[in-house]
Design a protein around this motif. Structure first.
Motif, PDB file in Angstrom:
ATOM      1  N   TYR A  89     -22.544 -36.409 -67.672  1.00 21.73           N
ATOM      2  CA  TYR A  89     -21.549 -37.480 -66.995  1.00 21.73           C
ATOM      3  C   TYR A  89     -21.764 -38.874 -66.934  1.00 21.73           C
ATOM      4  O   TYR A  89     -21.462 -39.716 -66.350  1.00 21.73           O
ATOM      5  CB  TYR A  89     -21.687 -36.834 -65.424  1.00 21.73           C
ATOM      6  CG  TYR A  89     -23.211 -36.973 -65.095  1.00 21.73           C
ATOM      7  CD1 TYR A  89     -23.892 -36.139 -64.837  1.00 21.73           C
ATOM      8  CD2 TYR A  89     -23.400 -38.337 -64.465  1.00 21.73           C
ATOM      9  CE1 TYR A  89     -25.157 -35.956 -64.475  1.00 21.73           C
ATOM     10  CE2 TYR A  89     -24.828 -38.271 -63.942  1.00 21.73           C
ATOM     11  CZ  TYR A  89     -25.703 -37.157 -63.998  1.00 21.73           C
ATOM     12  OH  TYR A  89     -26.952 -37.335 -63.924  1.00 21.73           O
ATOM     13  N   HIS A  92     -19.826 -28.460 -70.223  1.00 20.92           N
ATOM     14  CA  HIS A  92     -19.216 -29.499 -69.644  1.00 20.92           C
ATOM     15  C   HIS A  92     -18.369 -29.965 -70.562  1.00 20.92           C
ATOM     16  O   HIS A  92     -18.510 -30.014 -71.728  1.00 20.92           O
ATOM     17  CB  HIS A  92     -20.215 -30.566 -69.432  1.00 20.92           C
ATOM     18  CG  HIS A  92     -21.719 -29.978 -68.378  1.00 20.92           C
ATOM     19  ND1 HIS A  92     -21.347 -29.147 -67.500  1.00 20.92           N
ATOM     20  CD2 HIS A  92     -22.749 -29.979 -68.970  1.00 20.92           C
ATOM     21  CE1 HIS A  92     -22.630 -28.670 -67.122  1.00 20.92           C
ATOM     22  NE2 HIS A  92     -23.476 -29.281 -67.896  1.00 20.92           N
ATOM     23  N   ASP A 110     -18.513 -25.697 -61.642  1.00 23.10           N
ATOM     24  CA  ASP A 110     -18.631 -26.142 -60.359  1.00 23.10           C
ATOM     25  C   ASP A 110     -17.388 -27.163 -60.158  1.00 23.10           C
ATOM     26  O   ASP A 110     -17.027 -27.479 -58.909  1.00 23.10           O
ATOM     27  CB  ASP A 110     -19.781 -26.710 -59.485  1.00 23.10           C
ATOM     28  CG  ASP A 110     -20.159 -27.909 -60.024  1.00 23.10           C
ATOM     29  OD1 ASP A 110     -21.385 -28.458 -59.771  1.00 23.10           O
ATOM     30  OD2 ASP A 110     -19.516 -28.747 -60.628  1.00 23.10           O
ATOM     31  N   GLY A 111     -16.654 -27.594 -61.251  1.00 21.81           N
ATOM     32  CA  GLY A 111     -15.360 -28.466 -61.099  1.00 21.81           C
ATOM     33  C   GLY A 111     -15.588 -30.033 -60.643  1.00 21.81           C
ATOM     34  O   GLY A 111     -14.814 -30.584 -60.578  1.00 21.81           O
ATOM     35  N   SER A 112     -17.024 -30.529 -60.761  1.00 25.66           N
ATOM     36  CA  SER A 112     -17.354 -31.915 -60.232  1.00 25.66           C
ATOM     37  C   SER A 112     -16.918 -32.703 -61.357  1.00 25.66           C
ATOM     38  O   SER A 112     -16.758 -32.269 -62.630  1.00 25.66           O
ATOM     39  CB  SER A 112     -18.726 -32.046 -60.298  1.00 25.66           C
ATOM     40  OG  SER A 112     -19.435 -31.172 -59.393  1.00 25.66           O
ATOM     41  N   THR A 113     -16.318 -33.814 -60.859  1.00 24.43           N
ATOM     42  CA  THR A 113     -15.449 -34.702 -61.989  1.00 24.43           C
ATOM     43  C   THR A 113     -16.100 -36.046 -61.838  1.00 24.43           C
ATOM     44  O   THR A 113     -16.665 -36.418 -60.807  1.00 24.43           O
ATOM     45  CB  THR A 113     -14.132 -34.433 -61.671  1.00 24.43           C
ATOM     46  OG1 THR A 113     -13.848 -34.983 -60.382  1.00 24.43           O
ATOM     47  CG2 THR A 113     -13.454 -33.356 -62.202  1.00 24.43           C
ATOM     48  N   TYR A 114     -16.094 -36.843 -63.094  1.00 26.37           N
ATOM     49  CA  TYR A 114     -16.364 -38.247 -63.189  1.00 26.37           C
ATOM     50  C   TYR A 114     -15.602 -38.838 -63.844  1.00 26.37           C
ATOM     51  O   TYR A 114     -14.941 -38.196 -64.752  1.00 26.37           O
ATOM     52  CB  TYR A 114     -17.923 -38.164 -63.731  1.00 26.37           C
ATOM     53  CG  TYR A 114     -18.883 -37.305 -63.152  1.00 26.37           C
ATOM     54  CD1 TYR A 114     -18.782 -35.707 -63.451  1.00 26.37           C
ATOM     55  CD2 TYR A 114     -19.789 -37.628 -62.077  1.00 26.37           C
ATOM     56  CE1 TYR A 114     -19.916 -34.937 -62.601  1.00 26.37           C
ATOM     57  CE2 TYR A 114     -20.682 -36.910 -61.634  1.00 26.37           C
ATOM     58  CZ  TYR A 114     -20.783 -35.395 -61.532  1.00 26.37           C
ATOM     59  OH  TYR A 114     -21.503 -34.478 -60.989  1.00 26.37           O
ATOM     60  N   ILE A 169     -15.873 -33.315 -66.783  1.00 29.67           N
ATOM     61  CA  ILE A 169     -16.092 -32.432 -65.665  1.00 29.67           C
ATOM     62  C   ILE A 169     -17.059 -31.249 -65.941  1.00 29.67           C
ATOM     63  O   ILE A 169     -17.333 -30.716 -67.045  1.00 29.67           O
ATOM     64  CB  ILE A 169     -14.651 -31.475 -65.661  1.00 29.67           C
ATOM     65  CG1 ILE A 169     -14.334 -30.578 -64.669  1.00 29.67           C
ATOM     66  CG2 ILE A 169     -14.437 -31.041 -67.145  1.00 29.67           C
ATOM     67  CD1 ILE A 169     -13.066 -29.947 -64.202  1.00 29.67           C
ATOM     68  N   HIS A 170     -17.671 -30.877 -65.075  1.00 30.67           N
ATOM     69  CA  HIS A 170     -18.828 -29.652 -65.120  1.00 30.67           C
ATOM     70  C   HIS A 170     -18.253 -28.541 -65.590  1.00 30.67           C
ATOM     71  O   HIS A 170     -17.106 -28.170 -65.363  1.00 30.67           O
ATOM     72  CB  HIS A 170     -19.562 -29.443 -63.680  1.00 30.67           C
ATOM     73  CG  HIS A 170     -20.642 -28.678 -63.610  1.00 30.67           C
ATOM     74  ND1 HIS A 170     -20.647 -27.636 -63.470  1.00 30.67           N
ATOM     75  CD2 HIS A 170     -21.995 -29.122 -63.392  1.00 30.67           C
ATOM     76  CE1 HIS A 170     -21.884 -26.942 -63.277  1.00 30.67           C
ATOM     77  NE2 HIS A 170     -22.714 -28.104 -63.497  1.00 30.67           N
ATOM     78  N   SER A 180      -9.072 -31.705 -65.631  1.00 33.24           N
ATOM     79  CA  SER A 180      -9.367 -30.505 -65.123  1.00 33.24           C
ATOM     80  C   SER A 180      -9.599 -29.601 -66.056  1.00 33.24           C
ATOM     81  O   SER A 180      -9.387 -29.711 -67.248  1.00 33.24           O
ATOM     82  CB  SER A 180      -7.896 -29.943 -64.073  1.00 33.24           C
ATOM     83  OG  SER A 180      -6.906 -30.177 -65.151  1.00 33.24           O
TER      84      SER A 180
END
Length: 123
Positions: A103, A31, A53-57, A49-50, A69
Protein backbone atom coordinates in the motif's frame (compact mmCIF):
# COMPACT_ATOMS: atom_id res chain seq x y z
CA UNK A 1 0.51 -14.99 -12.63
CA UNK A 2 -0.39 -13.41 -15.95
CA UNK A 3 -2.62 -10.35 -15.90
CA UNK A 4 -4.82 -8.96 -18.64
CA UNK A 5 -6.17 -5.44 -18.18
CA UNK A 6 -8.98 -4.08 -20.29
CA UNK A 7 -11.67 -1.42 -20.33
CA UNK A 8 -9.66 1.59 -21.37
CA UNK A 9 -10.81 4.02 -24.00
CA UNK A 10 -11.57 7.62 -24.84
CA UNK A 11 -13.90 9.56 -22.56
CA UNK A 12 -14.77 13.20 -22.04
CA UNK A 13 -13.78 15.00 -18.88
CA UNK A 14 -16.30 14.33 -16.15
CA UNK A 15 -17.12 10.92 -17.55
CA UNK A 16 -16.54 7.43 -16.18
CA UNK A 17 -14.71 4.27 -17.15
CA UNK A 18 -14.42 0.88 -15.54
CA UNK A 19 -11.24 -1.12 -15.88
CA UNK A 20 -10.86 -4.78 -15.12
CA UNK A 21 -7.84 -7.00 -14.74
CA UNK A 22 -8.21 -10.75 -15.12
CA UNK A 23 -5.57 -13.09 -13.75
CA UNK A 24 -4.53 -16.46 -15.12
CA UNK A 25 -4.35 -17.94 -11.63
CA UNK A 26 -5.77 -17.46 -8.18
CA UNK A 27 -5.25 -13.96 -6.84
CA UNK A 28 -6.54 -14.63 -3.34
CA UNK A 29 -2.97 -14.84 -2.06
CA UNK A 30 -2.00 -11.47 -3.53
CA UNK A 31 -2.60 -7.87 -2.76
CA UNK A 32 -3.51 -6.07 -5.96
CA UNK A 33 -2.66 -2.65 -7.25
CA UNK A 34 -3.31 -0.29 -10.11
CA UNK A 35 -0.63 2.03 -11.42
CA UNK A 36 -0.56 4.40 -14.35
CA UNK A 37 2.01 5.99 -16.60
CA UNK A 38 1.36 9.14 -18.56
CA UNK A 39 3.49 10.09 -21.59
CA UNK A 40 6.85 11.39 -20.51
CA UNK A 41 6.23 10.65 -16.86
CA UNK A 42 7.19 7.93 -14.43
CA UNK A 43 4.80 5.21 -13.44
CA UNK A 44 2.72 6.23 -10.43
CA UNK A 45 0.58 4.48 -7.87
CA UNK A 46 -3.18 4.76 -8.22
CA UNK A 47 -4.83 2.33 -5.83
CA UNK A 48 -4.31 -0.92 -3.95
CA UNK A 49 -6.45 -3.49 -2.21
CA UNK A 50 -5.64 -6.08 0.44
CA UNK A 51 -5.73 -9.71 -0.62
CA UNK A 52 -8.57 -10.66 1.69
CA UNK A 53 -9.91 -8.02 4.09
CA UNK A 54 -10.85 -5.48 1.44
CA UNK A 55 -8.73 -2.64 2.79
CA UNK A 56 -8.15 -0.07 0.07
CA UNK A 57 -5.62 2.67 -0.48
CA UNK A 58 -5.56 5.51 -2.99
CA UNK A 59 -3.26 8.19 -4.20
CA UNK A 60 -4.36 11.67 -3.25
CA UNK A 61 -4.94 12.52 -6.91
CA UNK A 62 -7.69 9.92 -7.33
CA UNK A 63 -9.13 9.63 -3.83
CA UNK A 64 -12.88 10.15 -3.87
CA UNK A 65 -13.12 9.58 -7.62
CA UNK A 66 -11.72 6.09 -8.17
CA UNK A 67 -12.74 2.83 -6.51
CA UNK A 68 -10.70 -0.36 -6.48
CA UNK A 69 -12.42 -3.67 -5.83
CA UNK A 70 -11.77 -7.34 -6.37
CA UNK A 71 -13.62 -10.59 -6.92
CA UNK A 72 -11.32 -13.39 -5.85
CA UNK A 73 -13.74 -16.04 -7.08
CA UNK A 74 -13.33 -14.54 -10.56
CA UNK A 75 -9.61 -13.82 -10.14
CA UNK A 76 -10.34 -10.27 -11.22
CA UNK A 77 -9.63 -6.82 -9.86
CA UNK A 78 -11.48 -3.69 -10.92
CA UNK A 79 -10.94 0.04 -11.02
CA UNK A 80 -14.00 2.23 -11.35
CA UNK A 81 -13.02 5.73 -12.42
CA UNK A 82 -15.50 8.58 -12.07
CA UNK A 83 -15.24 12.32 -12.61
CA UNK A 84 -12.34 11.77 -14.94
CA UNK A 85 -9.95 14.61 -15.68
CA UNK A 86 -7.57 15.15 -18.60
CA UNK A 87 -4.68 14.57 -16.19
CA UNK A 88 -5.95 11.01 -15.67
CA UNK A 89 -4.84 10.24 -19.22
CA UNK A 90 -2.33 7.39 -19.02
CA UNK A 91 -1.76 3.73 -19.57
CA UNK A 92 -3.16 1.86 -16.58
CA UNK A 93 -1.49 -1.28 -15.28
CA UNK A 94 -2.59 -3.84 -12.74
CA UNK A 95 -0.11 -5.77 -10.65
CA UNK A 96 0.18 -8.34 -7.88
CA UNK A 97 2.07 -8.03 -4.63
CA UNK A 98 3.05 -10.41 -1.86
CA UNK A 99 4.69 -7.66 0.15
CA UNK A 100 3.17 -6.21 3.32
CA UNK A 101 4.11 -2.76 2.07
CA UNK A 102 1.97 -3.10 -1.04
CA UNK A 103 0.00 0.00 0.00
CA UNK A 104 3.06 2.25 0.20
CA UNK A 105 2.76 3.37 -3.39
CA UNK A 106 6.07 1.96 -4.54
CA UNK A 107 5.99 -0.29 -7.57
CA UNK A 108 9.07 -2.09 -6.24
CA UNK A 109 6.76 -4.12 -3.99
CA UNK A 110 4.90 -5.53 -6.98
CA UNK A 111 6.00 -8.48 -9.07
CA UNK A 112 3.61 -9.54 -11.84
CA UNK A 113 2.33 -6.84 -14.18
CA UNK A 114 -0.33 -6.74 -16.85
CA UNK A 115 0.23 -5.25 -20.30
CA UNK A 116 -1.73 -2.08 -19.60
CA UNK A 117 -4.85 -0.49 -20.98
CA UNK A 118 -4.92 3.05 -22.34
CA UNK A 119 -7.21 5.71 -20.94
CA UNK A 120 -7.60 9.04 -22.69
CA UNK A 121 -9.65 11.85 -21.17
CA UNK A 122 -10.47 14.73 -23.48
CA UNK A 123 -11.15 18.22 -22.19
Amino acid sequence: VQLQACGGGLVQAGGSLGLSCAASARISNYHMGWFRQAPGREREFVAAIHRSDGSTYYSDSVKGRFTISRANVKNTVYLQMNSLKPEDTAIYYCATSSNVQYYSGSDSFYNSWGQGTEVTVSS
